[in-house]
Motif scaffolding. Sequence first.
Motif, PDB file in Angstrom:
ATOM      1  N   GLY A 110      65.990  81.296 -54.224  1.00  7.85           N
ATOM      2  CA  GLY A 110      64.879  81.030 -53.581  1.00  7.85           C
ATOM      3  C   GLY A 110      64.054  79.744 -53.822  1.00  7.85           C
ATOM      4  O   GLY A 110      63.080  79.055 -53.221  1.00  7.85           O
ATOM      5  N   ALA A 111      64.359  79.212 -55.177  1.00  8.29           N
ATOM      6  CA  ALA A 111      63.656  78.136 -55.716  1.00  8.29           C
ATOM      7  C   ALA A 111      64.530  76.888 -55.808  1.00  8.29           C
ATOM      8  O   ALA A 111      64.067  75.747 -56.257  1.00  8.29           O
ATOM      9  CB  ALA A 111      63.227  78.238 -57.259  1.00  8.29           C
ATOM     10  N   ASN A 112      65.715  76.956 -54.854  1.00  7.14           N
ATOM     11  CA  ASN A 112      66.367  75.868 -54.854  1.00  7.14           C
ATOM     12  C   ASN A 112      65.871  74.672 -54.011  1.00  7.14           C
ATOM     13  O   ASN A 112      65.778  75.122 -52.928  1.00  7.14           O
ATOM     14  CB  ASN A 112      67.919  76.258 -54.208  1.00  7.14           C
ATOM     15  N   PRO A 113      65.364  73.675 -54.522  1.00  7.43           N
ATOM     16  CA  PRO A 113      64.794  72.682 -53.675  1.00  7.43           C
ATOM     17  C   PRO A 113      65.491  71.917 -52.741  1.00  7.43           C
ATOM     18  O   PRO A 113      65.061  71.646 -51.496  1.00  7.43           O
ATOM     19  CB  PRO A 113      64.213  71.672 -54.899  1.00  7.43           C
ATOM     20  N   GLY A 156      62.287  88.200 -76.785  1.00  5.53           N
ATOM     21  CA  GLY A 156      63.379  87.945 -75.742  1.00  5.53           C
ATOM     22  C   GLY A 156      62.688  87.205 -74.530  1.00  5.53           C
ATOM     23  O   GLY A 156      63.236  86.832 -73.641  1.00  5.53           O
ATOM     24  N   ALA A 157      61.426  86.830 -74.781  1.00  6.59           N
ATOM     25  CA  ALA A 157      60.789  85.929 -73.841  1.00  6.59           C
ATOM     26  C   ALA A 157      61.483  84.819 -73.229  1.00  6.59           C
ATOM     27  O   ALA A 157      62.079  83.968 -74.177  1.00  6.59           O
ATOM     28  CB  ALA A 157      59.332  85.531 -74.084  1.00  6.59           C
ATOM     29  N   ALA A 158      61.694  84.439 -72.104  1.00  5.31           N
ATOM     30  CA  ALA A 158      62.321  83.162 -71.471  1.00  5.31           C
ATOM     31  C   ALA A 158      61.378  82.284 -71.436  1.00  5.31           C
ATOM     32  O   ALA A 158      61.674  80.992 -71.517  1.00  5.31           O
ATOM     33  CB  ALA A 158      62.956  83.613 -70.175  1.00  5.31           C
ATOM     34  N   ASP A 198      67.599  81.804 -63.789  1.00  5.96           N
ATOM     35  CA  ASP A 198      68.021  83.054 -63.307  1.00  5.96           C
ATOM     36  C   ASP A 198      66.765  83.729 -62.798  1.00  5.96           C
ATOM     37  O   ASP A 198      66.950  84.394 -61.730  1.00  5.96           O
ATOM     38  CB  ASP A 198      68.462  84.104 -64.325  1.00  5.96           C
ATOM     39  N   MET A 199      65.472  83.519 -63.356  1.00  2.88           N
ATOM     40  CA  MET A 199      64.409  84.298 -62.828  1.00  2.88           C
ATOM     41  C   MET A 199      63.763  83.711 -61.850  1.00  2.88           C
ATOM     42  O   MET A 199      63.524  84.389 -60.606  1.00  2.88           O
ATOM     43  CB  MET A 199      63.222  84.212 -63.919  1.00  2.88           C
ATOM     44  N   GLU A 233      61.649  90.398 -60.820  1.00  2.00           N
ATOM     45  CA  GLU A 233      60.810  89.682 -61.422  1.00  2.00           C
ATOM     46  C   GLU A 233      60.467  90.131 -63.124  1.00  2.00           C
ATOM     47  O   GLU A 233      60.581  90.963 -63.523  1.00  2.00           O
ATOM     48  CB  GLU A 233      59.496  90.311 -60.734  1.00  2.00           C
ATOM     49  N   PRO A 234      60.046  88.983 -63.773  1.00  2.00           N
ATOM     50  CA  PRO A 234      59.871  89.043 -65.015  1.00  2.00           C
ATOM     51  C   PRO A 234      58.402  89.790 -65.470  1.00  2.00           C
ATOM     52  O   PRO A 234      57.627  89.969 -64.425  1.00  2.00           O
ATOM     53  CB  PRO A 234      59.653  87.779 -65.755  1.00  2.00           C
TER      54      PRO A 234
END
Length: 507
Positions: A234-237, A58-60, A229-230, A141-142
Amino acid sequence: MTTVTENPGGDLAESRGKKPWLLIGGGVAAAVLITGGAYAATMLGGGGDRPASVLPGGAAVYAQVDLDPDAGQKISAVRFFQGLDPELREQFSEGQWREWAWTQLRDEVDGAEDIDFATDIEPWLGDRAGLALLPQGEGEEPVVTIALQVQDGDAALAFFDERTQANDDIAYWLESDYLVFTEQDAQQTVQAAVAEGTLAENETFSSDMDDLGEAGIMAFWADTAELDDMLGAGANPAMAMTGGMVNSEMPEVAGRTAATVRLTPDAIELHGVVRGAEGVAIPENSDVDSLVTQLPADTAVAISMDNGAAMIQSAWDYYAEQNPEEVADATQQAAAEGFSLPDDIKMILGDSMSLSAGPGIIDAFMDVSPTDSGMPAVPIGYRVATDTDRLQTMLNENGLGAGVLALREDDGVLTLGGDQAYVDALADGSGDTLGDHELFTAAVADADDAQMVLFVNVNPFEEYYLPEITDTNARSALEQLGAIGISGTNENASDGHFTLRLVADPE
């Protein structure tokens, strides 16, 4: 603390809960993943299953380094590292990359000065390593899991047991011929996920990696929707750059990306595939007569795009549906300035376009007089297969027509630039062309079918940048480089592939 846990296959395996001597185990894996790279391709030996065989299905996100590539890649590596320090090059060629990686890591690890690589690490350390991120739900968090191949599992466990103090932070255990690391709290989660199926057994992952082809010295795979999703908002540039003043609702992403670094007899290559992409419908290949391969053979820099008009229309339709108000505002603002969107952008890109610079580009710019207010006569040219009458009208209306730019129209292709002689040379298409040039065909994969191409022949620029390189070994290595090429090809509306190559000068 030592516990006994049952592996997915039913075997018993020891599991240790220890403090981050993952700095050694995971650290060695990280050193392998990050620094082993191309140098390690000269390593001989190794084998066994890939790290994906012991990591959760199931790793992304998945990354691996294979330090036992085929013999051809090992031999090819020698050519690209002639500029290394002779002692270091000999060390790599003899397969001593692991000792070098440990040397880079040693200063960062407490107590490492008491460790002898030859007696304490080399006997058990294998040739492969992998990393997987297992998603735990949106905003969570993954779980990070590292698999480090070992030649002697008992010796590897003894090494870590001897040098760690009991705590509840890190767990590690043997799985086949790998030592697997994760956080203590996540051990049961990881082992349960592996019991349900490994990443190697994931049909989607396996299909993508098969499409990728030979996995070279390093490989990467990601499910982009899960990764999005992960990462979270906050990662939206756009948000980061504007402080939240722009619309924070970015289009959802879907699909997968896989990539690998390979060594060929004449190039270092990054090759990747995109599968199942959703959102903007990517136009498939058409029978467009690509302009980039028609450029003169001595072209120093070339950028091209085919089916640009179709790509713009597809992107426009998508964003007009997603953000109708913003698109309507942009359309009105452009109209107020006399432009029609998206039609004018489509016209500029046309069915095929190329932007090129000749080999004398730097000298030409250096000769430009600062007092000359006209368009400098430099060998830069733009060619586009489009509605040439309409494009010339737009240029004239904006003060860029004949008399300012050098122009030429030939059978539905408009060529323009700053120097009439260069424009004529581009339009005539006589003599040798890039499509027949050895360096171009080596650097640009699938040049005849690619929708996007970037090509740089570095030879015309060497006299300007090589004298600035003071390190003799670095300069010698750079002298091996002949060209850089990037290409991207759309296979259908959701699939495609891309390639970046650093090509050596022909011998």
